[in-house]
Design an enzyme around this catalytic site. Structure first.
Site: not given
Ligand code: PEP
Length: 256
Positions: A97, A169, A175, A12, A10, A214, A99
């Site tokens: 997601h 997630e 992040g 973003k 992803n 992460s 976000e």
């Molecule tokens: C994501 O945005 O789906 C995500 C898992 O981000 P990150 O790996 O940066 O934590």
């Protein structure tokens, strides 16, 4: 039945034409080493078509980061219809997601409609679920996951997951550099699978559940080795070819 592992990136709201070209070149080049897994990249919408062209002839698949819930195209300024994503080569689309849920107010009901529209447009939705830190500390992880998943199952039925992927997630891990422990991830994934199994055991067994939050090359192996973890949704680390490919290599090494 063995579920095929998946590693999805992803991006973003990151990228630029030159940087994308270099990243995709490296991912495509090395993807041949990973025939046992599915690799997906989800660039920002404006770059989908050019990234798709660069993926041409490779096994790396294309996804979008969101779509409109509207079933038909029309007067919805700024929105992107699922059929348009399909038209420019997407196979997958992220829905729900965290976000999108937290920054853009997407409700469980809206996410469920996006999931349904995605499938109606021939896209495979990757349904993102996850609890906040406050919810986890308050012992609400399972009720949050059940509520978020339930909103979709109530609208589409569990059978719809025949053509869908789930990504667990935890919001507190996205992040932040903080990951769920392998035990926390396995427990959440098993819970999600169990929720699906209540209405359709066969579908529950075949549905891929990715972990996101992460994930890096140095923690992917212990996360992906869990029985109910079928790969990862990767944010920050998907922007660095070497890191993303190292995660793909770990997923490939776990193929049976
Ligand atoms: C994501 O945005 O789906 C995500 C898992 O981000 P990150 O790996 O940066 O934590």
């Amino acid at each position: 039945m063995a579920r095929r592992k998946m590693v999805a990136g992803n991006w973003k709201m990151n990228g630029a034409r030159d940087a994308n070209a270099s990243l995709v070149h490296d991912v495509v080049f090395d993807s041949k080493r990973f025939p046992g897994i599915d690799i997906v990249v989800c660039p920002p919408a404006v770059y989908i078509e050019s990234v798709g062209a660069a993926l041409n002839g490779s096994s790396v698949q294309l996804g979008a980061q969101t779509l409109s819930e509207q079933e038909k195209p029309g007067a919805f300024t700024g929105e992107i219809h699922g059929g348009m994503l399909k038209d420019v080569g997407c196979s997958y689309v992220l829905v729900g997601h965290s976000e999108r849920r937290s920054l853009y107010g997407e409700s469980d009901a809206l996410v469920a409609h996006k999931f349904k529209t995605a499938q109606a447009c021939g896209l495979v939705p990757v349904l993102c679920l996850g609890e906040t830190l406050a919810e986890r500390e308050d012992g609400q992880t399972e009720s949050v996951l059940a509520r978020q998943l339930g909103a979709v199952v109530d609208l589409t039925g569990a059978a719809a997951f025949k053509s869908a992927v789930i990504a667990y997630e935890p919001v507190w891990a996205i992040g932040t550099g903080r990951t769920a422990s392998p035990e926390q991830a396995q427990a959440a994934h098993a819970f999600i699978r169990g929720q699906l199994a209540k209405t359709n055991a066969k579908i529950a067994n075949s549905t891929r559940i990715l972990y996101g939050g992460s994930v890096k090359a140095d923690n992917a192996a212990t996360l992906f080795a869990n029985a109910d973890v079928d790969g990862g949704l990767i944010g920050g680390a998907s922007l660095k070819a070497a890191e993303f490919l190292a995660i793909c290599a770990l997923a490939q090494s776990l193929c049976q």
